[in-house]
Every structure is written in structure tokens, then in C-alpha cells.
Scaffold this motif. Structure first.
Motif, PDB file in Angstrom:
ATOM      1  N   UNK A 128       0.788  -1.219   0.000  1.00 14.36           N
ATOM      2  CA  UNK A 128       0.000   0.000   0.000  1.00 14.36           C
ATOM      3  C   UNK A 128       0.821   1.271   0.000  1.00 14.36           C
ATOM      4  N   UNK A 129       2.102   1.168  -0.399  1.00 18.63           N
ATOM      5  CA  UNK A 129       2.982   2.326  -0.496  1.00 18.63           C
ATOM      6  C   UNK A 129       3.075   2.772  -1.953  1.00 18.63           C
ATOM      7  N   UNK A 130       3.567   3.992  -2.171  1.00 18.50           N
ATOM      8  CA  UNK A 130       3.844   4.459  -3.524  1.00 18.50           C
ATOM      9  C   UNK A 130       5.347   4.343  -3.738  1.00 18.50           C
ATOM     10  N   UNK A 131       5.758   3.401  -4.576  1.00 20.75           N
ATOM     11  CA  UNK A 131       7.179   3.122  -4.764  1.00 20.75           C
ATOM     12  C   UNK A 131       7.617   3.453  -6.183  1.00 20.75           C
ATOM     13  N   UNK A 132       8.842   3.998  -6.292  1.00 18.34           N
ATOM     14  CA  UNK A 132       9.393   4.414  -7.579  1.00 18.34           C
ATOM     15  C   UNK A 132      10.605   3.561  -7.932  1.00 18.34           C
ATOM     16  N   UNK A 133      10.664   3.121  -9.195  1.00 19.16           N
ATOM     17  CA  UNK A 133      11.815   2.363  -9.684  1.00 19.16           C
ATOM     18  C   UNK A 133      12.966   3.321  -9.973  1.00 19.16           C
ATOM     19  N   UNK A 134      14.191   2.919  -9.592  1.00 23.59           N
ATOM     20  CA  UNK A 134      15.369   3.771  -9.761  1.00 23.59           C
ATOM     21  C   UNK A 134      15.970   3.683 -11.146  1.00 23.59           C
ATOM     22  N   UNK A 135      15.368   4.387 -12.096  1.00 21.43           N
ATOM     23  CA  UNK A 135      15.779   4.291 -13.497  1.00 21.43           C
ATOM     24  C   UNK A 135      17.010   5.133 -13.828  1.00 21.43           C
ATOM     25  N   UNK A 136      17.351   6.102 -12.996  1.00 22.64           N
ATOM     26  CA  UNK A 136      18.471   6.993 -13.309  1.00 22.64           C
ATOM     27  C   UNK A 136      19.763   6.202 -13.471  1.00 22.64           C
ATOM     28  N   UNK A 137      20.522   6.541 -14.512  1.00 22.00           N
ATOM     29  CA  UNK A 137      21.792   5.879 -14.765  1.00 22.00           C
ATOM     30  C   UNK A 137      21.685   4.597 -15.558  1.00 22.00           C
ATOM     31  N   UNK A 138      20.457   4.142 -15.814  1.00 21.76           N
ATOM     32  CA  UNK A 138      20.267   2.895 -16.559  1.00 21.76           C
ATOM     33  C   UNK A 138      19.939   3.188 -18.021  1.00 21.76           C
ATOM     34  N   UNK A 139      20.362   2.334 -18.954  1.00 26.66           N
ATOM     35  CA  UNK A 139      19.986   2.515 -20.357  1.00 26.66           C
ATOM     36  C   UNK A 139      18.495   2.258 -20.548  1.00 26.66           C
ATOM     37  N   UNK A 140      17.894   2.863 -21.571  1.00 24.21           N
ATOM     38  CA  UNK A 140      16.450   2.681 -21.797  1.00 24.21           C
ATOM     39  C   UNK A 140      16.009   1.226 -21.883  1.00 24.21           C
ATOM     40  N   UNK A 141      16.833   0.369 -22.458  1.00 24.19           N
ATOM     41  CA  UNK A 141      16.452  -1.048 -22.578  1.00 24.19           C
ATOM     42  C   UNK A 141      16.294  -1.691 -21.205  1.00 24.19           C
ATOM     43  N   UNK A 142      17.155  -1.326 -20.271  1.00 24.46           N
ATOM     44  CA  UNK A 142      17.059  -1.875 -18.908  1.00 24.46           C
ATOM     45  C   UNK A 142      15.813  -1.333 -18.200  1.00 24.46           C
ATOM     46  N   UNK A 143      15.500  -0.056 -18.436  1.00 23.50           N
ATOM     47  CA  UNK A 143      14.301   0.536 -17.839  1.00 23.50           C
ATOM     48  C   UNK A 143      13.051  -0.140 -18.406  1.00 23.50           C
ATOM     49  N   UNK A 144      13.069  -0.404 -19.705  1.00 25.59           N
ATOM     50  CA  UNK A 144      11.903  -1.055 -20.317  1.00 25.59           C
ATOM     51  C   UNK A 144      11.718  -2.475 -19.778  1.00 25.59           C
ATOM     52  N   UNK A 145      12.821  -3.133 -19.480  1.00 25.26           N
ATOM     53  CA  UNK A 145      12.708  -4.471 -18.883  1.00 25.26           C
ATOM     54  C   UNK A 145      12.022  -4.389 -17.517  1.00 25.26           C
TER      55      UNK A 145
END
Length: 473
Positions: free
Chosen positions: A45-62
Motif C-alpha cells: 500500500x505504499x507508492x514506490x518508484x523504480x530507480x531508473x536513473x543511470x540505466x539505459x532505456x532497454x534496462x528501464x523497459x525491462x
């Protein structure tokens, strides 16, 4: 009456994001805020954010793919970090979010609005039958300066919107409708924290941000006023209770989550964090804003990253090329930091940027000082990855983003089951902080009514999951 944890914060935050608690976990970069962390937070029940900074777009899309399968429609968000040295990467991540219909981002490290964040916010904007403007893409902006907050608590400037429309980055209709909404519907006030920070105290900065929000709301008269949350230094029930008492719509945690089992960090780093005190932090050069002299707050205890990063920055300021570095200093850097010649390091760095951002290579081959910056940034950038992977022969080079909140949590957890990193999971930590904050808040109200409370009533110790479930359901 009873004061439950879900009563803390702003109920509009709960309704709009579809969460149980006014509590968020921040997007620690390089996947430290991992898919597993987001999954655990969302299910609790929390609002959680994925740490996309520093990652290539392909890794973020995964990560987008995995979270769509694992938690379905449960709330979650992704990071969009300002990348002044890599604008192509910032735009590519924005394009990915728009294509994949990611509806919530945490915008961090912005010093001004960029076309990427404006494009994200206004995509799909429309006016309903009731005349209200709605924007499907939501932004939680994390800021530590009033001048930056003022950009997100207001509409994008008419000049910027006009220029973007002229360049076909947005439509004329989007530019018109964007003038009726703030750039962010939630603003996180980031006090003394891990990573990018201005080291400012929350009790001084937060009221100023609330006052700014109120002034801008009076000026623009938005149908839905922006909410203001608090981050930085929050890792105990006392800190969370204080933030809610100041009027925080929600709280956001960071450093403490990195020490949890779901984080994308390594067991070695989790042990280092669990041993940290409040004074075991230091400022060091930031990899993403190296040439600008921007610093991040990192763990000092057990690593020499900060000192070595400072040495690189001083060398970059003093010399204009690899060839200009004195032989003695060059030898020291190659032996202690790079474990390779600077020429070989440049060759590897060049290959990296040819895949990630070829424009950087073109510029570096024309500007020797920029080449030097890229070489030095390669050490700073890899240092966090060595930490996340737990590379054994690079412990002294670990870059571990960390603020004083980590030490405060460790002091609170001392002598309890949460002292051990293996017992820390993000949902259990969050619910303990929330439960304690509710108890302390209710105790404060009772004191204000003239009751005298004994110290044992306000001495909150961490509770096991079963006991929390019994108390909270």
C-alpha cells in the motif's frame, strides 16, 4: 478516537495514487530502488518508484515489463532524472515512458524545466465536459530549492510552451491547456538526504515551500492545488511524525530502503549501511554533473570514494587534457583509482559512449578537457555499480548514496531484530515507521489536552510483522 497510520498525511494523495498510506519510497538510481523493492512497496500500500536513473532505456523497459506482469495495476512510478550532460538519454527515457504509457514519474535533480519533462506532463492532456483540464501523466517533483520548486508548482512558462509548439515537440492545444495545470501535482521537499542534496534542514525548508505553494495557488487558482511532501532525514517514527505535523501530504524515504533486502544493492553494502552513524556521511563529486561541480552525499565509513572523487575533480580543474597531467599524479590515479592507464580507460569509455551517447565521443575528440571529464566520470559512474554488485576488490571505491537518516534508523533499531540487515524489508520498515508516527502523533494530541504521559508510552520499538498485523490489520 484511534489514530491509524492511513490517517496520516493528505487523503487526496491516497485517493489520487490509489495507495493505503501517505508514504513513498524514492527512486534510488542504478536500480537500487529495484523491481523487487517496488513490488514489495506496492503490495503493502505504499507508492514506490523504480530507480531508473543511470540505466539505459532497454534496462528501464525491462523493469516496466516485469512490473506490469508482477503487480498489474497496483500503483508505482519510475524516475526521470535531469541529465544535463546527456540530454539525448533524458529524451530517450521520456520517449520510452510516453510509448509505454507510464503514468507517474519522480522528476529529480532538475535545476530548471526541460523539454523532456514538459513533454511528458502534457502528453494526453485534455479538457473534460465539466471544463476541467486533466493530465493523465503525473509528476512528483523532488526539489531542495525554492527557485526550482517555483517551476514545478506553476505551469510551464508561456515562452517555453510556445517554443516547444513551434518545434512540434507538443501541439498548440497542449501548450494552451498546459497553462492551466502545475507542472507537478506533488512536490517532494528534499532536505538533508543521500545522493543529490543541498544538506538543508527540513524544519527550515518545508514551511517555506508550503508558503510558496500557497502563493502560487493564489496566483494561478488551479482546480486541484499541488500537494507538498517531505523527504530527507526520515527513517524513524519521530521524524515521520514531525513531517506530518508540519503539514506534509506524504513522506518519502530513501537511505533506509537501500539497507533493505529488496534493494538492488549488495549484501556488503547493506552491512556497511547497517553499521553507519549519523555523522558517517560526506559530500563527493556527482558523476552526472561532474563538470558543474555538483556534489552528492555518500557513505564515508569504510570507503575512500569521496576523497578519491575530490582528487579527480581538483585534477580536472587544474589540467586541460590527459597529456597535461603530471607523470607522478597520473601514475597515482592509474594505480589507485583506474587500475589501468588513462589511455586504456579512455578507450573503454569511448566504447561505452559510442553505444550510449555518440555525441559525447564526437565532442571529446574535439575537446581534450571534455575527454578528461569523461574519463574521470567513468570512475565516478562505475563506483556505484561496483557497490551494487559487491565487487570485493573495489570496496574502497564503493559509492554508496547515504544521508544521516541511515544512522538515525540504526540507532532506533539497535538491540532489536531490525538491527540485522537480513531482517529489514521495505514494507516492514515502512509500517513500523508509520505505526510509530501514529502513536507519537496521538500522544502529542493527548499532551496538548493536559495529560501527563510517561516515557514508556512514547518509546516506540520496532515490531515484528505478526504483531503489526494484529494491531493494524
Amino acid at each position: 478516537p484511534a489514530l491509524l497510520p492511513e490517517m496520516l498525511g493528505d487523503p487526496e494523495f491516497l485517493r489520487e495514487h490509489g495507495v493505503r498510506y501517505a508514504y513513498a519510497t524514492g527512486a534510488m538510481a542504478n536500480g537500487i530502488a529495484s523491481e523487487a523493492l517496488v513490488e514489495a512497496g506496492a503490495k503493502a500500500g505504499l507508492l514506490s518508484f523504480f530507480g531508473a536513473a543511470g540505466l539505459p532505456p532497454a534496462r528501464v523497459e525491462a523493469a516496466i515489463d516485469r512490473l506490469e506482469k508482477s503487480i498489474g495495476e497496483l500503483p508505482r512510478g519510475f524516475n526521470l532524472i535531469h541529465s544535463p550532460s546527456e540530454t539525448d538519454l533524458e529524451n530517450a527515457v521520456c520517449d520510452l515512458y510516453l510509448r509505454r504509457k507510464v503514468r507517474l514519474v519522480e522528476a529529480s535533480a532538475f535545476m530548471d524545466l526541460t523539454p523532456a519533462i514538459v513533454r511528458y506532463r502534457v502528453q494526453g492532456i485534455s479538457r473534460g465536459a465539466d471544463g476541467r483540464v486533466s493530465a493523465p501523466n503525473k509528476v512528483v517533483a523532488k526539489v531542495s530549492r525554492v527557485e526550482v520548486a517555483s517551476k514545478f508548482l506553476a505551469p510551464a512558462s508561456e515562452k517555453l510552451l510556445r517554443e516547444m509548439a513551434a518545434s512540434n515537440l507538443i501541439t498548440t492545444e497542449q501548450a494552451t491547456l498546459a497553462a492551466e495545470i502545475p507542472m507537478a501535482q506533488d512536490l517532494t521537499v528534499e532536505a538533508d538526504s543521500g545522493g543529490h542534496t543541498d544538506n538543508r534542514p527540513l524544519v527550515a525548508m518545508f514551511p517555506a515551500m508550503i508558503a510558496l505553494r500557497d502563493r502560487l495557488q493564489a496566483q494561478f487558482k488551479f482546480k486541484s492545488p499541488a500537494r507538498v511532501g517531505a523527504a530527507g532525514g526520515i527513517a524513524t517514527p519521530d521524524a515521520a511524525a514531525a513531517a506530518y505535523m508540519m503539514g506534509a501530504a506524504y513522506v518519502l524515504t530513501g537511505s533506509v530502503n537501500q539497507s533493505c533486502v529488496e534493494s538492488g544493492s549488495s549484501d556488503k553494502v547493506r552491512a556497511m549501511l547497517a553499521a553507519a552513524g549519523q555523522a558517517d556521511c560526506i559530500m563527493a563529486p556527482a558523476a552526472d554533473m561532474f563538470e558543474m561541480g555538483v556534489k552528492v552525499q555518500v557513505l564515508k565509513r569504510g570507503t575512500m570514494f569521496a576523497q578519491r572523487g575530490a582528487k579527480l575533480y581538483e585534477a580536472w580543474k587544474a589540467y586541460d587534457s590527459i597529456e597535461a597531467i603530471p607523470a607522478v599524479l597520473k601514475s597515482q590515479l592509474e594505480k589507485d583509482l583506474f587500475k589501468a592507464t588513462l589511455e586504456d580507460t579512455w578507450a573503454a569509455t569511448r566504447e561505452f559512449f559510442l553505444k550510449r551517447d555518440p555525441a559525447q565521443v564526437v565532442r571529446a575528440e574535439k575537446e581534450p578537457k571534455h575527454k578528461l571529464a569523461l574519463v574521470f566520470r567513468s570512475y565516478l559512474g562505475q563506483a556505484s555499480r561496483w557497490a551494487n554488485a559487491g565487487v570485493p576488490d573495489r570496496v574502497l571505491d564503493y559509492q554508496v548514496w547515504c544521508g544521516p537518516a541511515m544512522g538515525a534508523f540504526n540507532e532506533w533499531a539497535l538491540g532489536t531484530f531490525l538491527q540485522e540487515p537480513a531482517n529489514r524489508n521495505v514494507a516492514l520498515v515502512a509500517r513500523n515507521i508509520l505505526y510509530g508516527a501514529a502513536v507519537l502523533t496521538r500522544a502529542h494530541f493527548l499532551r496538548c489536552q493536559g495529560l501527563t504521559l510517561t516515557p514508556d508510552i512514547t518509546r516506540i520499538e520496532p515490531l515484528q510483522a505478526a504483531e503489526l498485523e494484529r494491531l493494524l490489520g
